[in-house]
Enzyme design. Structure first.
Site, PDB file in Angstrom:
ATOM      1  N   PHE A  26       0.876  -1.207  -0.100  1.00  0.00           N
ATOM      2  CA  PHE A  26      -0.101  -0.099  -0.029  1.00  0.00           C
ATOM      3  C   PHE A  26       1.051   1.174  -0.065  1.00  0.00           C
ATOM      4  O   PHE A  26       1.506   1.323   0.810  1.00  0.00           O
ATOM      5  CB  PHE A  26      -0.853   0.075   1.265  1.00  0.00           C
ATOM      6  CG  PHE A  26      -1.867   1.010   1.374  1.00  0.00           C
ATOM      7  CD1 PHE A  26      -3.282   1.175   0.691  1.00  0.00           C
ATOM      8  CD2 PHE A  26      -1.367   2.644   1.715  1.00  0.00           C
ATOM      9  CE1 PHE A  26      -3.906   2.168   0.969  1.00  0.00           C
ATOM     10  CE2 PHE A  26      -2.224   3.590   1.619  1.00  0.00           C
ATOM     11  CZ  PHE A  26      -3.552   3.222   1.014  1.00  0.00           C
ATOM     12  N   ASP A  72       9.074   2.965   1.297  1.00  0.00           N
ATOM     13  CA  ASP A  72       7.930   3.693   2.067  1.00  0.00           C
ATOM     14  C   ASP A  72       7.981   3.728   3.454  1.00  0.00           C
ATOM     15  O   ASP A  72       7.344   2.435   4.048  1.00  0.00           O
ATOM     16  CB  ASP A  72       6.797   3.275   1.386  1.00  0.00           C
ATOM     17  CG  ASP A  72       5.365   3.932   1.591  1.00  0.00           C
ATOM     18  OD1 ASP A  72       5.414   4.287   2.841  1.00  0.00           O
ATOM     19  OD2 ASP A  72       4.486   3.563   1.020  1.00  0.00           O
ATOM     20  N   LYS A  92       2.437  10.119   8.379  1.00  0.00           N
ATOM     21  CA  LYS A  92       1.675   9.847   9.548  1.00  0.00           C
ATOM     22  C   LYS A  92       2.292  10.561  10.888  1.00  0.00           C
ATOM     23  O   LYS A  92       2.191  11.455  11.199  1.00  0.00           O
ATOM     24  CB  LYS A  92       1.752   8.124   9.535  1.00  0.00           C
ATOM     25  CG  LYS A  92       0.710   7.701   8.482  1.00  0.00           C
ATOM     26  CD  LYS A  92       0.374   6.154   8.944  1.00  0.00           C
ATOM     27  CE  LYS A  92      -0.290   5.634   7.926  1.00  0.00           C
ATOM     28  NZ  LYS A  92      -1.908   5.591   7.872  1.00  0.00           N
ATOM     29  N   THR A 124       2.381  24.365  -5.191  1.00  0.00           N
ATOM     30  CA  THR A 124       2.257  25.716  -4.505  1.00  0.00           C
ATOM     31  C   THR A 124       2.994  25.812  -2.886  1.00  0.00           C
ATOM     32  O   THR A 124       3.860  26.478  -2.702  1.00  0.00           O
ATOM     33  CB  THR A 124       0.893  26.166  -4.451  1.00  0.00           C
ATOM     34  OG1 THR A 124       0.386  26.436  -5.861  1.00  0.00           O
ATOM     35  CG2 THR A 124       0.498  27.622  -3.645  1.00  0.00           C
TER      36      THR A 124
END
Lengths: 506, 506
Positions: free
Chosen positions: B226, B332, B363, B388
């Site tokens: 994931f 990750d 997280k 931005t």
């Protein structure tokens, strides 16, 4: 006039009271002296009288700090190393104490000026602090007051006809989650409705990134449009190669945006033809593209792409076309939303008979998401549109404070008025400096004004030297993106600065 | 022991001092009485003695509020409507005053407990308030102290060998920007180096979403992995159909993750064979997939996918393979990072001879981004990796406060110790309740522990009734994700609660 003492900075001596229109409001403020004294922020609402540039930009202090920063963080797109503690209202202050009138406003994302007192108060509230230190996973564990925060803030300014929201983090994921909603909506309809279960083939193929589970569908966007820079949003972004090069993209369709000629009054027939041609191209793509579009995404004014406008009639035509073909219309108000065009949402200028299906927002809202109205845009099962944080209550609380202040001070109406004033002054400049303020556009669109300049990048650099922080868009546009607290006196200073640059470049 | 008065809430009478290990530190706090009194937050560091469930969940107050919220915000994935003002430390409190021990922690994203005093202090600082009300466009106008904020926070805990960062908003865009960096890196190498200009064909084809400008390259991920739910990250996510259905995806390759058998000691040969087979499949895909992978992305522990572990040897093999074939390795650490495995970064367990090329985080960091070391991972021109906001200084400041507190209290070491204690207790449960704590895993990985349960969803619902807020992952896993302040006494309460559930389901 009262004199006030400000902490530090180079512009103490030039400090004067704000314009009367703002001063009358400020006098009603109730901040206690002790709260003021305890703060290291500037006295609310007061600004320097004018820009003040003392060094090169970057100056010696900035240069040293940028070199240090560059060791750990890419600084090649750095414009000004900014001292936010010293920036105030419409004025941005850099590391060397240069004070610039800021009509770029963090790429059009500062709504109420630097160190705005109402936002300061909101930031100090227990509610905000709670949002900062106890960040929820909004989809699983929303706060007890989440409905209240939404209804008194984000949803209080929901576009007409859209009464629900999916919250996000920034413009890119606001658009991408809207796209996801559109894909799921389309597939559910094709499947026969919300109640129809997925097939085994859909379940298994989705895990292989293959159709039918991962469908061969698309989002239609417009040439020179900008909708973000993640993989889905970037596939709909068509602004510049530098935004897209070397990044894999979905083979989604693009239609030509009607590039209008100015002055509009002199090119009415050609412009109407351009808009009709664009709509015809949209319809052709909706009917014939090998990856059928399930939504059209469009900016009310193409902002990064060069401040390209189209008429309300064009957008009404687009709404009619999308409805005719059962395709959703997503209006990307990330840059145009929250008052800058003289309406809270730019698409209010269009007088649509049916609202857009989704409206995405971010930037001046300081939070993000998409508004929607049709309950079927909620996917048919939970966890289909989901992520850990799903937005940020702290930023939703900030947007509520922004909305309150915009309403209290009438800043949308003020922006419409000041924009008209500014536009008139720029027309004067365009007359006096032929070729330098080309295709002046944004009349009646608040301060969302732009013009083309043959030496655009030089123009921007020269503007900085005279104390104006200003941005470009597209290939040759100078785009004005003042904050909503920009008043006539700031317009005068801006035009004065632009004229200095024009003289130099004449 | 001192008795302290807490505001409101149902558990005043049960309040006791925290465990000695934390109390000794708390006594050193210097919060003034007046600051305490002015706050509507709980007294720092104090917790209820135990969970307390008084109503159904949701109870009557929650039900009414959820119905109201559902009118404007999808609540179908709602787990508990949460009163964050009353939640404290390891305890989450719902709208009806139910107090649960929280080992889910906002989907593993709360590092230091609710209403942590150190974070409260950080949230009240002028620096934080400045970050909230003056949000910069970091790529253009970084604050003067941005290098300092990074070096004293995000970069202070940078993985070994990675000394630079690109900041982002959440896990999804952290991964997607890392992917973009990988694609640009690869294409620059293929082009002959950073200095080589784009061809006309690349420039024009990029605007059409076509190769060579939009290259036919891929990111390789693992089955059941994931990595987020935006279009690029979702194309690498292979957790469940519900995450992916109806969303177009890139046709990128996936390799089988070595699904280990437990207990590990009993299946050493089979597990080693599974890992070897996985690595062989990776190598095959790197060499043969029609969309050549320019990076492999992998979680140290597949978290959403069911808490799937692999051995350090597997990851060393993956690092060796990726280096051999000139492919980047992106680790990750969005869910595994920031201490929960008993090391600050989970990949520290692997003893890699060469660091990963990029490590993504979010997280528990409460901010996000990717770390990198190779200067060539900065694209060859500005504005190629840009948006931005490019992150959020307010959240970077919060992470700095988290890092300070983790270091001051030794919370990584504490988590390693408590995790070992908890794992032992769970082994006991597994022995006493055969079939209910299947494939217990996470030994030596701090509190990052999971087990399978044949009636997982029932198990989670029953746990709530006994005062344990706990989450699932994958098809049948119960995943423990306590905060870093989880101590032995909390482990005892957790195991006590789980045993009640096991008895009921036996």
């Amino acid at each position: 006039m009262a004199s006030r003492v400000l902490r530090a900075g180079s512009f103490i001596a030039r400090t004067v009271p704000p314009p009367a229109s703002v001063a009358s409001v400020l006098s009603r403020r109730t901040f206690s002296v002790s709260a003021r004294m305890a703060s290291s922020f500037y006295e609310p609402g007061w600004e320097p009288e004018a820009p003040s540039v003392k060094t090169e930009i970057p100056g010696p202090k900035a240069k040293a700090a940028i070199a240090e920063l560059d060791q750990v963080f890419d600084t090649r797109s750095l414009n000004m190393l900014t001292d936010y503690q010293k920036s105030v209202g419409n004025y941005i202050v850099d590391a060397d104490g240069n004070v610039l009138l800021d009509v770029y406003a963090q790429i059009a994302s500062i709504p109420l000026g630097y160190n705005n007192p109402a936002l300061l108060k909101a930031a100090r509230s227990d509610e905000m602090i709670n949002g900062i230190i106890n960040r929820p996973a909004l989809g699983n564990f929303p706060p007890t007051d989440w409905a209240h925060v939404l209804k008194s803030g984000i949803l209080k300014v929901a576009p007409k006809g859209l009464n629900q929201v999916f919250t996000a983090m920034a413009g890119s994921d606001a658009n991408e989650t809207a796209y996801k909603a559109a894909f799921m909506y389309r597939r559910q309809r094709e499947r026969g409705g919300h109640h129809v279960e997925f097939t085994e083939e859909e379940l298994s193929s989705s895990m292989l990134n293959q159709a039918p589970g991962a469908p061969q569908l698309s989002i239609l966007s417009f040439k020179s449009g900008f909708h973000g820079r993640l993989f889905g949003s970037l596939s709909t972004t068509r602004s510049k190669p530098i935004h897209k090069l070397d990044i894999p993209a979905f083979d989604w369709p693009q239609a030509t945006f009607p590039l209008l000629q100015y002055p509009l009054a002199d090119h009415a027939a050609a412009n109407a033809a351009a808009e009709a041609a664009s709509l015809a191209e949209v319809e052709h793509l909706l009917l014939n593209h090998p990856l059928p579009p399930c939504a059209v995404v469009v900016e009310p004014i193409q902002s990064e792409g060069g401040d390209n406008h189209a008429s309300p009639a064009f957008f009404r035509g687009l709404r009619a076309l999308t409805r005719k073909h059962g395709v959703l219309l997503i209006v990307d108000e990330v840059q145009t939303g929250v008052g800058a065009t003289g309406r809270f949402w730019a698409h209010e200028h269009w007088d649509l008979p049916h609202p857009p299906d989704m409206v995405t927002f971010s930037k001046k809202a300081q939070t993000a998401g998409y508004y929607y109205g049709d309950p079927l845009l909620r996917p048919n099962k939970p966890y289909r549109q989901f992520n850990t944080w799903m937005g940020d209550p702290a930023r939703a609380i900030l947007f509520r404070a922004i909305v309150d202040e915009v309403e209290r001070l009438g800043l949308v109406e003020s922006t419409a008025r000041v924009g008209g004033y500014l536009y008139g002054k720029l027309e004067g400049l365009a007359g006096r400096y032929p070729g330098q303020f080309g295709n002046l556009r944004g009349k009646g669109m608040g301060t969302f004004i732009a013009f083309d300049h043959p030496k655009r990048d030089v123009f921007l650099a020269e503007a900085k030297k005279v104390g104006i922080n200003i941005g470009g868009s597209g290939q040759s546009a100078v785009r004005l993106r003042p904050m909503l607290i920009f008043q006539e006196k700031h317009a005068d200073l801006l035009v004065e600065g632009l004229e200095k640059v024009a003289k130099k470049l004449a």
